[in-house]
Design an enzyme around this catalytic site. Structure first.
Site, short mmCIF file in Angstrom:
data_model
loop_
_atom_site.label_atom_id
_atom_site.label_comp_id
_atom_site.label_asym_id
_atom_site.label_seq_id
_atom_site.Cartn_x
_atom_site.Cartn_y
_atom_site.Cartn_z
CD GLU A 1 -12.78 -5.03 -2.75
OE1 GLU A 1 -11.59 -5.41 -2.79
OE2 GLU A 1 -13.72 -5.81 -2.51
CG HIS B 1 0.12 2.12 -9.32
ND1 HIS B 1 -0.20 1.85 -8.01
CD2 HIS B 1 -0.94 2.80 -9.83
CE1 HIS B 1 -1.40 2.33 -7.74
NE2 HIS B 1 -1.87 2.92 -8.83
CG LEU C 1 9.88 -16.98 -3.09
CD1 LEU C 1 9.64 -16.91 -1.58
CD2 LEU C 1 10.34 -15.62 -3.61
CG ASP D 1 -2.24 0.55 1.07
OD1 ASP D 1 -2.53 0.99 -0.07
OD2 ASP D 1 -3.02 0.58 2.01
NE ARG E 1 -1.56 7.20 1.71
CZ ARG E 1 -1.63 6.38 2.77
NH1 ARG E 1 -1.08 6.73 3.91
NH2 ARG E 1 -2.25 5.24 2.69
C1 LIG Z 1 -1.65 -5.46 -11.13
C2 LIG Z 1 -0.24 -5.38 -10.63
C3 LIG Z 1 0.19 -4.24 -9.93
C4 LIG Z 1 1.48 -4.18 -9.49
N1 LIG Z 1 1.91 -3.07 -8.77
C5 LIG Z 1 3.27 -2.83 -8.33
C6 LIG Z 1 3.45 -3.18 -6.89
C7 LIG Z 1 2.67 -2.27 -5.97
C8 LIG Z 1 1.23 -2.59 -5.92
C9 LIG Z 1 0.36 -2.25 -7.06
C10 LIG Z 1 0.97 -2.03 -8.37
N2 LIG Z 1 2.31 -5.24 -9.74
N3 LIG Z 1 3.62 -5.46 -9.41
C11 LIG Z 1 3.94 -6.68 -9.87
C12 LIG Z 1 2.85 -7.28 -10.48
C13 LIG Z 1 2.77 -8.62 -11.05
C14 LIG Z 1 1.56 -9.32 -11.03
C15 LIG Z 1 1.50 -10.61 -11.53
C16 LIG Z 1 2.64 -11.19 -12.04
F1 LIG Z 1 2.61 -12.46 -12.50
C17 LIG Z 1 3.84 -10.50 -12.06
C18 LIG Z 1 3.91 -9.22 -11.56
C19 LIG Z 1 1.82 -6.35 -10.41
N4 LIG Z 1 0.56 -6.43 -10.85
#
Ligand SMILES: Cc1cc(N2CCCCCC2)n2ncc(-c3ccc(F)cc3)c2n1
Length: 258
Positions: free
Chosen positions: A85, A55, A149, A38, A42
């Site tokens: 959400e 992000h 992991l 989270d 911000r």
């Molecule tokens: C939607 C979303 C958002 C997302 N954020 C970056 C981290 C902060 C939180 C929200 C934004 N990240 N970061 C890595 C992934 C991801 C997801 C699946 C996967 F197989 C490999 C990487 C990701 N997916």
């Protein structure tokens, strides 16, 4: 004997990050760590940047913390990447978020394969864009034989939806004779959840100062230690992760009773 260079540090107080990692590995490392990542919006707002910049910065932290968790011997790292959400956010932001899996995997999958990491996901795939799902499925196939992991992404995940889907399946199985309701217990119910092949988290970390679960693993977190920090996810460092594990280990020692 006090350390002459730093009289306020006792001799057995590990000083460097390296020493702290060694100390952590000399005790029980949490087998399953879950993180609610989270504070990305911000972080961007504080810098007068668009939310998506937070992000994107947060995605780089995923890489760093995955490496560290694997190094420490954590067995499973579950990351709350997109909740049910989150679809309510502006279309532009959702479209950007749905591109992050392929961006992350495009640059990091070879290293994950090399480091023996297995990629999995939990959540409902039906609403995910085809390009997102394609990238995640490729990563799961490419890493399915890995034994290190387990990097488990919660993607379009919501715990209440997960629990309701499990209840409906239990009812179906009772109706069709596949399950005798007399045999229904916590272990059997857990086998109907998306985390059926995972142990429950030992440690939950939530960043950005929010103190709530936000519809995340509500069943699975029943006995989990919680570590809340005001640090925003894009600022979350190896030091912060090590601190969370150290606090976890100190609690285990205090309440380790029989
Ligand atoms: C939607 C979303 C958002 C997302 N954020 C970056 C981290 C902060 C939180 C929200 C934004 N990240 N970061 C890595 C992934 C991801 C997801 C699946 C996967 F197989 C490999 C990487 C990701 N997916």
């Amino acid at each position: 004997m006090l350390n002459k260079l730093n009289p306020w540090k006792s001799q057995n107080q590990p000083s460097s990050l390296r020493d702290r990692k060694i100390q952590i590995q000399s005790q029980e490392v949490p087998s399953h760590i879950a993180i609610i990542m989270d504070g990305n919006g911000r972080w961007a707002k504080k810098r007068s940047l668009p939310r998506v910049a937070g992000h994107h910065e947060g995605m780089k932290v995923v890489r760093k913390i995955t490496r560290l968790a694997n190094e420490l011997g954590v067995k499973t790292l579950t990351l709350y990447a997109f909740s049910t959400e989150n679809w309510k956010r502006p279309k532009m932001e959702v479209d950007f978020l749905m591109k992050l899996p392929e961006e992350f995997l495009g640059s990091f999958l070879p290293e994950l394969v090399e480091e023996n990491v297995r990629v999995t996901m939990m959540g409902n795939t039906d609403q995910l864009p085809a390009h997102t799902l394609k990238a995640v499925k490729k990563a799961m196939v490419d890493t399915k034989e890995n034994t290190g992991l387990v990097l488990n992404f919660a993607l379009n995940y919501g715990s209440r939806v997960e629990i309701l889907q499990a209840v409906k399946q239990v009812l179906n199985d009772c109706e069709n004779g596949k399950l005798d309701k007399e045999n229904l217990n916590e272990e059997v119910f857990s086998s109907y959840l998306m985390t059926s092949d995972l142990e429950d988290p030992d440690l939950l970390i939530r960043t950005s100062g929010e103190i709530r679960l936000s519809n995340f693993m509500l069943w699975q977190l029943a006995y989990t230690e919680f570590f809340f920090t005001d640090v925003l996810w894009p600022d979350f460092s190896e030091e912060h992760f090590i601190e969370a594990v150290e606090v976890f280990q100190s609690r285990q020692r205090r309440f380790g009773g029989v």
